[in-house]
Each structure stands twice: as C-alpha cells, then as structure tokens.
Motif scaffolding. Structure first.
Motif, short mmCIF file in Angstrom:
data_model
loop_
_atom_site.label_atom_id
_atom_site.label_comp_id
_atom_site.label_asym_id
_atom_site.label_seq_id
_atom_site.Cartn_x
_atom_site.Cartn_y
_atom_site.Cartn_z
N THR A 39 30.14 -2.38 -6.69
CA THR A 39 28.38 -1.90 -5.51
C THR A 39 27.32 -1.23 -6.45
O THR A 39 27.75 -0.45 -8.34
CB THR A 39 28.99 -0.99 -5.01
OG1 THR A 39 27.81 0.20 -4.65
CG2 THR A 39 29.55 0.48 -5.68
N GLN A 40 26.84 -1.85 -6.20
CA GLN A 40 24.80 -1.35 -7.41
C GLN A 40 24.84 -0.62 -7.05
O GLN A 40 25.08 -0.01 -5.38
CB GLN A 40 24.16 -2.89 -7.24
CG GLN A 40 22.68 -2.40 -8.21
CD GLN A 40 22.08 -2.73 -7.68
OE1 GLN A 40 21.83 -4.51 -7.72
NE2 GLN A 40 20.67 -2.93 -7.06
N ALA A 41 24.72 0.80 -7.89
CA ALA A 41 24.21 2.24 -7.64
C ALA A 41 22.78 1.95 -7.01
O ALA A 41 22.87 3.40 -5.13
CB ALA A 41 24.58 3.06 -9.19
N GLU A 42 22.35 1.46 -7.67
CA GLU A 42 20.81 1.74 -6.89
C GLU A 42 20.17 0.67 -6.15
O GLU A 42 20.06 -0.38 -6.09
CB GLU A 42 19.50 2.27 -7.69
CG GLU A 42 19.96 4.07 -8.81
CD GLU A 42 20.31 5.17 -7.11
OE1 GLU A 42 19.23 5.47 -7.04
OE2 GLU A 42 20.75 6.61 -7.50
N ASP A 43 19.24 0.93 -4.75
CA ASP A 43 17.95 0.04 -4.50
C ASP A 43 17.25 -0.51 -5.73
O ASP A 43 17.19 -0.23 -5.89
CB ASP A 43 17.53 0.37 -3.09
CG ASP A 43 18.25 0.68 -2.30
OD1 ASP A 43 19.85 0.12 -2.20
OD2 ASP A 43 18.06 1.37 -0.94
N ASN A 44 16.90 -1.83 -5.64
CA ASN A 44 16.20 -2.40 -6.07
C ASN A 44 15.15 -2.44 -5.76
O ASN A 44 14.24 -2.12 -6.80
CB ASN A 44 16.38 -3.89 -6.20
CG ASN A 44 17.51 -4.45 -6.99
OD1 ASN A 44 17.75 -4.08 -7.81
ND2 ASN A 44 17.76 -5.96 -6.24
N VAL A 45 14.60 -1.95 -4.54
CA VAL A 45 13.01 -1.47 -4.21
C VAL A 45 13.32 -0.09 -4.03
O VAL A 45 14.15 -0.19 -2.45
CB VAL A 45 12.79 -2.28 -4.23
CG1 VAL A 45 11.26 -1.75 -3.25
CG2 VAL A 45 12.09 -3.70 -4.75
N ASN A 46 12.77 0.57 -3.96
CA ASN A 46 12.52 1.77 -3.07
C ASN A 46 11.62 2.06 -2.51
O ASN A 46 10.00 2.30 -2.71
CB ASN A 46 13.21 3.25 -3.82
CG ASN A 46 13.93 3.28 -4.43
OD1 ASN A 46 14.82 3.47 -3.60
ND2 ASN A 46 14.27 2.77 -5.69
N LEU A 47 10.89 2.48 -1.08
CA LEU A 47 9.95 2.28 -0.17
C LEU A 47 9.70 3.61 0.00
O LEU A 47 10.19 4.90 -0.11
CB LEU A 47 10.54 1.46 0.54
CG LEU A 47 8.91 1.48 2.17
CD1 LEU A 47 7.80 0.81 1.57
CD2 LEU A 47 9.51 1.23 3.12
N VAL A 48 8.07 4.40 -0.38
CA VAL A 48 7.78 5.51 -0.48
C VAL A 48 6.47 4.96 1.26
O VAL A 48 5.83 4.74 0.77
CB VAL A 48 7.02 6.65 -1.57
CG1 VAL A 48 6.66 7.34 -1.14
CG2 VAL A 48 8.58 6.28 -2.12
N THR A 54 1.24 4.38 5.13
CA THR A 54 1.30 3.70 4.11
C THR A 54 2.48 3.43 3.84
O THR A 54 2.53 4.61 2.65
CB THR A 54 0.06 3.47 3.56
OG1 THR A 54 -1.45 3.44 4.44
CG2 THR A 54 -0.25 2.35 2.45
N GLY A 55 2.89 2.20 3.06
CA GLY A 55 3.79 2.10 2.05
C GLY A 55 3.69 1.86 0.36
O GLY A 55 2.99 0.95 1.04
N THR A 56 4.51 2.50 -0.37
CA THR A 56 4.50 1.84 -1.67
C THR A 56 5.83 1.39 -1.88
O THR A 56 6.64 1.77 -1.74
CB THR A 56 3.85 3.00 -2.58
OG1 THR A 56 2.90 3.26 -1.74
CG2 THR A 56 3.76 2.11 -3.96
N GLY A 57 6.53 0.61 -2.30
CA GLY A 57 6.92 0.00 -3.25
C GLY A 57 7.15 -0.08 -4.83
O GLY A 57 6.95 0.42 -5.00
N SER A 58 8.42 0.59 -4.10
CA SER A 58 8.79 1.20 -6.06
C SER A 58 10.30 0.18 -6.60
O SER A 58 10.96 0.85 -6.21
CB SER A 58 8.43 2.89 -6.13
OG SER A 58 9.24 2.83 -7.75
#
Length: 140
Positions: A39-48, A54-58
């Motif tokens: 399993t990969q620990a973190e998502d590749n993109v986090n959405l705020v 309004t969304g921003t991908g990090s």
C-alpha cells in the motif's frame, strides 16, 4: 498474456510467474493465498477546497509505502529477512507478475512477523517500509 479484443478472456494468471526479490534474493515458501501485499501511504494529489468552493490540487512528493511479505513459517527465506531486520540494512525490493510490478530501491524490514504455533503451518507476515514505492502496469 493479455487479450485486448474483448472476446471474454482478459488474461491467464499463474502465481509461478510472480517473482519477489529482496536484496537480490528471490523469495519462495509463501503461505497459502497471498504472497505479497502493498500500500502507498499517501495519495498522489491532495485536494483543498476553500470557503467559496474553489479547489486546488496539491501534488504530494511522499511516495513511501509498506509491503507485507506472507511467508510460511517453514520457508527457508525467513532467515534472510530476519538477517536484514537485525542489520537494519536497506535494500531493493521488487515484486513482478506478467502485467504488474511494484518496486523500491530503498526498503527496510521494519517489522518482525507476529505468529503462533499450531497443528498446521501458519503464516509469517514480514513488514517492509519503502522510501519510494513505485507501481507500474506492464504492457504485454
């Protein structure tokens, strides 16, 4: 081998075609069922999302993950993993089938297996932590 003509057969899987390599050593002697899981620990993109919607991908640069190798308690390869654990040595890890590959150049055995003794063989699940766990779908 994959079949891309949508005739009803996607492919044929054979567990004997899976190789699991730890520190240049091919593992064998797995439990019945799963040989390895990851399993990969973190998502590749986090959405705020801000207050107005309004969304921003990090993009995340954290690609670490965990691997569990499911050996039988009778596997002679348990000694190899135990030696890596005792030495705190980092190593490369690769698990590859006919159509997928998971790999990391820098991995450590970070968890000795839980276990029990029973009237039959039981599984020994070895935990690996991988710095940059890469997953690839291979082309046929």
């Amino acid at each position: 081998m994959q079949n891309n003509d949508n005739s009803g057969l996607m492919s044929i899987y054979n567990a004997k075609n899976v190789s699991i390599i730890v520190d240049s050593t091919s593992l064998f002697g797995f439990q019945a069922g799963d040989m390895v899981s990851w399993t990969q620990a973190e998502d590749n993109v986090n959405l705020v999302i801000d207050a107005q919607g309004t969304g921003t991908g990090s993009e995340s640069n954290d690609k670490h993950g965990t691997v569990t190798i499911h050996l039988s308690q009778a596997s002679p390869k348990m000694k190899d993993l135990n030696d890596l654990l005792a030495a705190s040595k980092y190593f490369s890890f690769t698990a590859k089938s006919d159509n997928e590959m998971i790999e990391s150049k820098h991995s450590w055995v970070t968890k000795a297996p839980d276990g029990s003794f029973s009237n039959t063989l039981t599984a020994r699940d070895w935990g690996l932590t991988c710095v940059n766990l890469g997953y690839t779908v291979l082309t046929a």
